[in-house]
Design a protein around this motif. Structure first.
Motif, PDB file in Angstrom:
ATOM      1  N   ASP A 146     -85.725  62.736  37.952  1.00  0.00           N
ATOM      2  CA  ASP A 146     -87.046  62.584  38.341  1.00  0.00           C
ATOM      3  C   ASP A 146     -87.517  63.890  37.144  1.00  0.00           C
ATOM      4  O   ASP A 146     -88.412  64.998  37.206  1.00  0.00           O
ATOM      5  CB  ASP A 146     -87.420  63.905  39.450  1.00  0.00           C
ATOM      6  CG  ASP A 146     -86.987  62.899  40.611  1.00  0.00           C
ATOM      7  OD1 ASP A 146     -87.852  61.393  40.519  1.00  0.00           O
ATOM      8  OD2 ASP A 146     -86.346  62.467  41.460  1.00  0.00           O
ATOM      9  N   GLY A 147     -87.130  64.007  36.192  1.00  0.00           N
ATOM     10  CA  GLY A 147     -87.402  64.686  34.429  1.00  0.00           C
ATOM     11  C   GLY A 147     -86.893  65.971  35.048  1.00  0.00           C
ATOM     12  O   GLY A 147     -86.588  66.570  33.052  1.00  0.00           O
ATOM     13  N   GLU A 148     -86.053  66.501  35.155  1.00  0.00           N
ATOM     14  CA  GLU A 148     -84.790  67.480  34.971  1.00  0.00           C
ATOM     15  C   GLU A 148     -83.612  67.003  34.280  1.00  0.00           C
ATOM     16  O   GLU A 148     -82.990  66.283  35.068  1.00  0.00           O
ATOM     17  CB  GLU A 148     -85.161  68.613  36.163  1.00  0.00           C
ATOM     18  CG  GLU A 148     -84.187  69.752  36.258  1.00  0.00           C
ATOM     19  CD  GLU A 148     -83.526  70.505  37.056  1.00  0.00           C
ATOM     20  OE1 GLU A 148     -83.323  71.032  37.445  1.00  0.00           O
ATOM     21  OE2 GLU A 148     -84.464  70.272  38.371  1.00  0.00           O
ATOM     22  N   LYS A 149     -83.274  67.791  32.978  1.00  0.00           N
ATOM     23  CA  LYS A 149     -82.165  67.276  32.899  1.00  0.00           C
ATOM     24  C   LYS A 149     -80.697  67.658  33.587  1.00  0.00           C
ATOM     25  O   LYS A 149     -81.246  69.005  33.886  1.00  0.00           O
ATOM     26  CB  LYS A 149     -82.190  68.371  31.319  1.00  0.00           C
ATOM     27  CG  LYS A 149     -81.295  67.047  30.116  1.00  0.00           C
ATOM     28  CD  LYS A 149     -80.664  68.453  28.799  1.00  0.00           C
ATOM     29  CE  LYS A 149     -82.260  67.222  28.476  1.00  0.00           C
ATOM     30  NZ  LYS A 149     -81.789  68.445  27.200  1.00  0.00           N
ATOM     31  N   SER A 159     -81.956  59.103  27.567  1.00  0.00           N
ATOM     32  CA  SER A 159     -82.708  58.978  27.014  1.00  0.00           C
ATOM     33  C   SER A 159     -81.614  59.671  25.134  1.00  0.00           C
ATOM     34  O   SER A 159     -80.189  60.777  25.640  1.00  0.00           O
ATOM     35  CB  SER A 159     -83.931  59.329  26.954  1.00  0.00           C
ATOM     36  OG  SER A 159     -84.291  61.073  27.132  1.00  0.00           O
ATOM     37  N   ARG A 183     -81.483  62.813  32.996  1.00  0.00           N
ATOM     38  CA  ARG A 183     -82.513  63.721  33.463  1.00  0.00           C
ATOM     39  C   ARG A 183     -82.687  63.251  35.233  1.00  0.00           C
ATOM     40  O   ARG A 183     -82.790  61.825  35.597  1.00  0.00           O
ATOM     41  CB  ARG A 183     -83.452  63.147  33.018  1.00  0.00           C
ATOM     42  CG  ARG A 183     -83.873  64.680  31.758  1.00  0.00           C
ATOM     43  CD  ARG A 183     -85.213  64.166  30.907  1.00  0.00           C
ATOM     44  NE  ARG A 183     -85.343  65.604  30.190  1.00  0.00           N
ATOM     45  CZ  ARG A 183     -84.539  65.271  29.237  1.00  0.00           C
ATOM     46  NH1 ARG A 183     -84.124  63.835  28.175  1.00  0.00           N
ATOM     47  NH2 ARG A 183     -84.619  66.175  27.850  1.00  0.00           N
ATOM     48  N   GLN A 201     -84.199  54.722  28.674  1.00  0.00           N
ATOM     49  CA  GLN A 201     -85.401  55.455  27.663  1.00  0.00           C
ATOM     50  C   GLN A 201     -85.363  55.658  26.044  1.00  0.00           C
ATOM     51  O   GLN A 201     -84.752  55.068  25.487  1.00  0.00           O
ATOM     52  CB  GLN A 201     -86.131  56.888  28.284  1.00  0.00           C
ATOM     53  CG  GLN A 201     -86.495  56.382  29.669  1.00  0.00           C
ATOM     54  CD  GLN A 201     -87.076  58.048  30.167  1.00  0.00           C
ATOM     55  OE1 GLN A 201     -87.141  58.631  29.824  1.00  0.00           O
ATOM     56  NE2 GLN A 201     -87.836  57.467  31.657  1.00  0.00           N
ATOM     57  N   SER A 205     -83.299  58.727  34.641  1.00  0.00           N
ATOM     58  CA  SER A 205     -83.676  58.635  33.528  1.00  0.00           C
ATOM     59  C   SER A 205     -82.207  58.241  32.269  1.00  0.00           C
ATOM     60  O   SER A 205     -81.640  59.566  32.156  1.00  0.00           O
ATOM     61  CB  SER A 205     -84.691  58.517  32.519  1.00  0.00           C
ATOM     62  OG  SER A 205     -84.889  60.008  33.141  1.00  0.00           O
TER      63      SER A 205
END
Length: 421
Positions: A377-380, A415, A375, A337, A413
């Motif tokens: 599923d969006g959780e760092k 980023s 992350r 990302q 992900s």
């Protein structure tokens, strides 16, 4: 038909490390196939030092680094064929190969490890206008001529592209008595390691022209000079900025392409960003039983990283042959990302007993004081602070399996974000 448990295609640093690791993990029937006349791959022409600092904790030249693995492979009794070209791999993992001694061969492998390395982009790939005189070389070709064949490629040299091979050849040719007029780089940043910019250019007062490219080549029989101009934000030459450099040689260091013709023929899925196979945490490709490692997967800047990745491929290929390779597990798909060009491996399966997962990546620009954020599923789940990030230097982030094992899988992900976010 020749039959082996594991067939390794490529006898460079990746193939050697993978074969040795497979042997150490209990597989005796291994064949390494190398198309060149000696083992060691590109390392044989890299006579400068700087290799082995991570693996051996010692500074070695390329041939010294390669020789350690060649000697180890020979001591382990691993079979190899030189001057042998693999022509094809079919869906049953049967290789077609040919050399001048054995002729045409069919070789069956229970597992195959792809370690073909990469090749250089040529003038045709970047479409420089001008005539087609002698004196235009890729940097790697020039390196082989000078370091292995004993031929000097020119006396007045311009280098296009600031990849590591181009930077190293700027120093090498200077030491051999040539005058390196300039290194021109299309991008606003160098494509090589920071240490090579200092040791190969700055130490020898060789100018690095960022946001510049060669817009014309002069000369009919031999290069007589090149025209270099500035480029804009869209990398298009800016009229009126042209400058003529008299030279008899132009070296191209404009990028490396993973060597994946065999992979395509075998039906292996390729990543359009890296140009290499899509692999999971075991370095297994989309075709079961075919593994890949080294520069055929993605271009590395350090051979030490190649060795570590290839050992992982060799170990898991051995497990595949022994039918002990774990197939199930919580599965994540990695995703690059903001600020990240790509992430390898592309698939991560988490198994009980695993401790860490290694993610390798490159950024898309030069950044300062940023965090690499991972992350699930969006959780760092992981943050790594970095003072400096550049496309020429690969990054490695270790993820604890404990942070993944209680999840159902999904997207992993990576980023960039500003410090403090």
């Amino acid at each position: 038909m020749l039959n082996y448990d594991i067939v390794v295609i490529g006898g460079g640093p990746a193939g050697l490390a993978a074969a040795i690791e497979a042997k150490k993990n209990g597989v005796d029937s291994i064949l390494v196939i190398e198309r060149d006349r000696e083992l060691g791959g590109i390392l044989q022409q890299c006579i400068h030092n700087g290799f082995g600092l991570h693996i051996f904790k010692k500074e070695l030249t390329g041939p010294e680094y390669a020789q350690r693995f060649i000697q180890q492979m020979q001591e382990l009794g691993i079979a190899y064929k030189l001057d042998t070209m693999v022509l094809d791999i079919d869906e049953n993992k049967v290789l077609k190969a040919v050399n001048c001694r054995d002729g045409f061969m069919k070789i069956q492998g229970k597992a195959i490890i792809l370690a073909m390395g990469c090749r250089e982009r040529t003038r045709g790939a970047i479409q420089i206008p001008g005539t087609r005189p002698a004196g235009i070389f890729t940097a790697g070709t020039a390196q082989r001529f000078v370091n292995m064949e004993g031929y000097m490629v020119g006396k007045k040299v311009v280098i296009l592209g600031s990849g590591d091979i181009g930077l190293i050849m700027a120093r090498r040719l200077t030491l051999e008595g040539a005058e390196v007029k300039a290194v021109a780089e299309l991008m606003p940043y160098s494509g090589g390691l920071a240490r090579n910019i200092v040791q190969c250019l700055e130490d020898f007062d060789i100018p690095l022209l960022l946001s510049h490219t060669v817009v014309d080549i002069k000369g009919r029989d031999r290069v007589e000079g090149v025209v270099i101009g500035k480029v804009d934000e869209k990398r298009k030459p800016i009229p009126g900025t042209e400058k003529y450099y008299e030279c008899d040689t132009l070296l191209l260091s404009v990028g490396l392409i993973p060597e994946n013709e065999l992979s395509k023929n075998a039906g292996i899925s390729l990543d359009p960003v890296t140009g290499g196979p899509v692999v999971n945490e075991s370095m297994e490709t989309s075709v079961e039983g075919i593994f890949a490692c080294g520069n055929v997967v993605h271009v590395h800047d350090l051979v030490d990283w190649v060795t570590e990745e290839s050992r992982r491929a060799g170990k898991n290929a051995a497990k595949f042959v022994q039918k002990t390779l774990k197939k199930n597990g919580i599965c994540f798909r990695t995703e690059a990302q903001r600020g990240i060009r790509y992430v390898v491996p592309h698939r991560v399966r988490v198994h009980p007993g695993d401790e860490t997962v290694d993610l390798f990546m490159r950024v898309d620009d030069v950044y300062s004081n940023m965090n690499i954020a991972v992350r699930a599923d969006g959780e760092k789940i992981k943050t790594v602070a970095k003072k400096h990030l550049a496309p020429g230097e690969m990054e490695n982030v270790k993820i604890s399996v404990n942070s993944l094992k209680d999840r159902k899988g999904g997207i992993l992900s990576v980023s960039l974000e500003k410090e403090g976010v």
